[in-house]
Design a protein around this motif. Structure first.
Motif, mmCIF file in Angstrom:
data_model
loop_
_atom_site.group_PDB
_atom_site.id
_atom_site.type_symbol
_atom_site.label_atom_id
_atom_site.label_comp_id
_atom_site.label_asym_id
_atom_site.label_seq_id
_atom_site.Cartn_x
_atom_site.Cartn_y
_atom_site.Cartn_z
ATOM 1 N N ASP A 97 0.816 -1.222 0.000
ATOM 2 C CA ASP A 97 0.000 0.000 0.000
ATOM 3 C C ASP A 97 0.846 1.267 0.000
ATOM 4 N N ARG A 98 1.958 1.245 -0.720
ATOM 5 C CA ARG A 98 2.748 2.464 -0.906
ATOM 6 C C ARG A 98 2.099 3.322 -1.996
ATOM 7 N N THR A 99 2.323 4.624 -1.938
ATOM 8 C CA THR A 99 1.864 5.534 -2.982
ATOM 9 C C THR A 99 3.046 6.360 -3.460
ATOM 10 N N ILE A 100 3.287 6.324 -4.766
ATOM 11 C CA ILE A 100 4.388 7.053 -5.375
ATOM 12 C C ILE A 100 3.819 8.066 -6.367
ATOM 13 N N ASP A 101 4.188 9.338 -6.216
ATOM 14 C CA ASP A 101 3.757 10.369 -7.164
ATOM 15 C C ASP A 101 4.643 10.312 -8.402
ATOM 16 N N VAL A 102 4.011 10.141 -9.549
ATOM 17 C CA VAL A 102 4.756 10.030 -10.798
ATOM 18 C C VAL A 102 4.252 11.056 -11.814
ATOM 19 N N THR A 103 5.104 11.384 -12.746
ATOM 20 C CA THR A 103 4.729 12.261 -13.855
ATOM 21 C C THR A 103 4.707 11.432 -15.126
ATOM 22 N N THR A 104 3.562 11.404 -15.797
ATOM 23 C CA THR A 104 3.399 10.607 -17.009
ATOM 24 C C THR A 104 3.028 11.518 -18.176
ATOM 25 N N SER A 105 2.907 10.932 -19.352
ATOM 26 C CA SER A 105 2.510 11.709 -20.529
ATOM 27 C C SER A 105 1.062 12.183 -20.427
ATOM 28 N N GLU A 106 0.310 11.650 -19.468
ATOM 29 C CA GLU A 106 -1.077 12.078 -19.257
ATOM 30 C C GLU A 106 -1.228 12.945 -18.012
ATOM 31 N N GLY A 107 -0.097 13.330 -17.416
ATOM 32 C CA GLY A 107 -0.161 14.186 -16.244
ATOM 33 C C GLY A 107 0.326 13.495 -14.987
ATOM 34 N N ASN A 108 0.247 14.196 -13.863
ATOM 35 C CA ASN A 108 0.694 13.655 -12.578
ATOM 36 C C ASN A 108 -0.313 12.654 -12.040
ATOM 37 N N TRP A 109 0.211 11.640 -11.334
ATOM 38 C CA TRP A 109 -0.658 10.585 -10.825
ATOM 39 C C TRP A 109 -0.033 9.976 -9.590
ATOM 40 N N ALA A 110 -0.868 9.623 -8.611
ATOM 41 C CA ALA A 110 -0.408 8.942 -7.409
ATOM 42 C C ALA A 110 -0.604 7.443 -7.622
ATOM 43 N N LEU A 111 0.476 6.734 -7.866
ATOM 44 C CA LEU A 111 0.427 5.319 -8.231
ATOM 45 C C LEU A 111 0.542 4.443 -6.989
ATOM 46 N N ASN A 112 -0.392 3.529 -6.818
ATOM 47 C CA ASN A 112 -0.332 2.574 -5.714
ATOM 48 C C ASN A 112 0.613 1.432 -6.092
ATOM 49 N N VAL A 113 1.541 1.109 -5.204
ATOM 50 C CA VAL A 113 2.579 0.138 -5.542
ATOM 51 C C VAL A 113 2.923 -0.771 -4.370
ATOM 52 N N ILE A 114 3.603 -1.883 -4.717
ATOM 53 C CA ILE A 114 4.231 -2.771 -3.746
ATOM 54 C C ILE A 114 5.711 -2.425 -3.718
ATOM 55 N N GLN A 115 6.273 -2.290 -2.536
ATOM 56 C CA GLN A 115 7.712 -2.045 -2.427
ATOM 57 C C GLN A 115 8.442 -3.368 -2.221
ATOM 58 N N THR A 116 9.551 -3.549 -2.935
ATOM 59 C CA THR A 116 10.340 -4.775 -2.807
ATOM 60 C C THR A 116 11.827 -4.454 -2.846
ATOM 61 N N ASP A 117 12.620 -5.319 -2.213
ATOM 62 C CA ASP A 117 14.071 -5.153 -2.285
ATOM 63 C C ASP A 117 14.698 -6.143 -3.253
ATOM 64 N N ALA A 118 13.881 -6.893 -4.010
ATOM 65 C CA ALA A 118 14.427 -7.779 -5.035
ATOM 66 C C ALA A 118 15.200 -6.928 -6.035
ATOM 67 N N ALA A 119 16.428 -7.330 -6.328
ATOM 68 C CA ALA A 119 17.282 -6.538 -7.215
ATOM 69 C C ALA A 119 16.667 -6.450 -8.606
ATOM 70 N N ILE A 120 16.412 -5.221 -9.038
ATOM 71 C CA ILE A 120 15.800 -4.985 -10.345
ATOM 72 C C ILE A 120 16.555 -3.843 -11.014
ATOM 73 N N ASN A 121 16.767 -3.978 -12.314
ATOM 74 C CA ASN A 121 17.598 -3.026 -13.046
ATOM 75 C C ASN A 121 16.912 -2.566 -14.323
ATOM 76 N N PRO A 122 17.475 -1.558 -15.017
ATOM 77 C CA PRO A 122 16.886 -1.098 -16.275
ATOM 78 C C PRO A 122 16.642 -2.268 -17.224
ATOM 79 N N GLY A 123 15.450 -2.313 -17.807
ATOM 80 C CA GLY A 123 15.069 -3.411 -18.685
ATOM 81 C C GLY A 123 14.111 -4.378 -18.015
ATOM 82 N N ASN A 124 13.977 -4.272 -16.683
ATOM 83 C CA ASN A 124 13.034 -5.125 -15.948
ATOM 84 C C ASN A 124 11.601 -4.602 -16.008
ATOM 85 N N SER A 125 11.407 -3.388 -16.483
ATOM 86 C CA SER A 125 10.064 -2.814 -16.547
ATOM 87 C C SER A 125 9.118 -3.746 -17.285
#
Length: 415
Positions: A229-257
């Motif tokens: 139940d984390r909330t992260i404020d992000v800026t997208t091509s459609e405007g600002n949005w508060a995204l609900n997310v799960i936080q994890t410490d699993a190692a993730i790098n560019p390309g994992n999206s």
């Protein structure tokens, strides 16, 4: 720095220092309104100016068939290495690589371009995805919007290394979700979606994806659920949005999206999307919960986009306007410290019909304070429905007033 896993930048919303503006309306309108966002499915731009993210693909003949899906059988497993290996072995065929292809003009050896230069399709970005459904002669893949945004064609790399064309079924920039379609003949395993609401902090999870591209395809990392139940404020091509997310410490790098976050039952409980990347910070990754994304996925498969309530106003944050201008030119009472300013009203929109005007300061919707454009959008999209009448409290030339607006979807207006 906050960023997507392919290093596309996003930002946290912060209160910006009040800057000095000339106290005339033209400065406010020309200097700030240009960045305003229209509350609806699109931003403060005409819908026709939005990039069409329709990929050029090869598609097989559509035949009527009963829906079929070969899902991975799941069972509760312990967190030992053999169990993780079993999960990876079962799910790997459902994990794919995504390549965003865009056109580029080819010049001569000195990179001189002319009208006769030929255009070639080149790799613009890469990410990951997961096959979640097989129906008829099609297989369906979930990935992130930012992985395929702007693509002229999309290529999917299968478990065996084969590259196949994909069609963009639908995409939603605000929630960063996209759905792709490939031929069913390429689908051998379908991942099962789990219940992200049942997650507990400390649970073991694994991530599978393609960090840094295909060279390290299907890299597996292990971690825990660091927070729910984390909330992260992000800026997208459609405007600002508060995204609900799960936080994890699993190692993730560019390309994992777009790759899956998986529980110890072998179920996908999230789609990896964001990370915090800065000196001294480690193990801060974020995934879109499965329970949040699946309703969006269903909308995308049905309509190709998400239908949301639409008002039709461009908004300016109060922090972008100097305090003296708010009080002297807009006559805003000194005790009004929070709200959003109407920078533009789209012709024919619900806001126009209701009589909203430029420089109105919206302070609440249906009794809930609108402290920012992101907060107003969150209320609009999550607490109201198309066709509903909402009550807007605003200040106009220092006078407090209430206005009722009947919400529509953007397609129902000419705004």
């Amino acid at each position: 720095m906050m960023g997507y896993y392919d290093e596309t930048e996003i930002t946290r919303e912060k209160s910006k220092p009040r800057r000095s503006f000339k106290p005339i309306l033209s400065s406010l309108v020309s200097g700030v309104v240009g960045g305003a966002l229209v509350l609806g499915v699109t931003t403060f731009l005409e819908q026709g100016s939005q990039t069409e993210n329709k990929a050029l693909v090869e598609t097989s003949t559509q035949n009527e068939a009963k829906e079929t899906a070969s899902t991975v059988s799941t069972k509760e497993l312990s967190a030992d290495s053999n169990s993780i290996a079993d999960i990876v072995e079962q799910l790997s065929p459902a994990i794919v690589g995504i390549t965003n292809m865009q056109s580029q003009n080819s010049g001569d050896m000195f990179r001189n371009f002319s009208e006769n230069s030929e255009s070639e399709s080149v790799e613009s970005g890469t990410g990951s995805g997961v096959i979640f459904k097989k129906a008829g002669d099609a297989g369906y893949v979930i990935t992130n919007n930012h992985v395929i945004e702007g693509a002229e064609s999309i290529e999917v790399t299968l478990f065996n290394g084969e590259k196949v064309p994909a069609e963009l079924v639908g995409t939603d920039a605000l929630t960063d979700i996209a759905v792709l379609k490939i031929a069913a003949e390429h689908v051998t395993v379908v991942a099962e979606m789990g219940d992200s609401a049942s997650l507990r902090t400390g649970e073991n999870v694994i991530a599978i994806g393609n960090p840094l591209g295909e060279e390290f395809s299907r890299t597996v990392t292990q971690g825990i659920v660091s927070g729910v139940d984390r909330t992260i404020d992000v800026t997208t091509s459609e405007g600002n949005w508060a995204l609900n997310v799960i936080q994890t410490d699993a190692a993730i790098n560019p390309g994992n999206s777009g790759g899956p976050l998986i529980n110890m039952s072998g179920e996908v409980i999230g789609i990896n999307s964001l990370k915090i990347s800065q000196n001294g910070v480690e193990g801060l990754g974020f995934a879109i919960p499965s329970n949040e994304l699946m309703p969006i996925v269903e909308d995308l498969m049905k309509n190709g986009k998400v239908q949301r309530p639409f008002i039709g106003v461009g908004l300016i944050e109060m922090s972008q306007v100097p305090e003296y201008y708010l009080q002297e030119n807009m006559k805003l009472p000194e005790d009004v410290k929070e709200g959003v300013i109407v920078g533009n009203v789209s012709e024919g929109s619900p806001a126009a019909v209701a009589g909203l005007q430029q420089q109105d300061v919206i302070v609440s919707m249906n009794g809930t304070a609108t402290t920012s454009a992101s907060e107003l959008r969150k209320i609009l999209y999550t607490e109201t429905e198309i066709g509903e009448e909402v009550d807007i409290t605003l200040y106009r030339s220092g006078k407090k007033m209430n206005v009722q607006i009947k919400l529509t979807n953007r397609d129902a207006t000419n705004a």
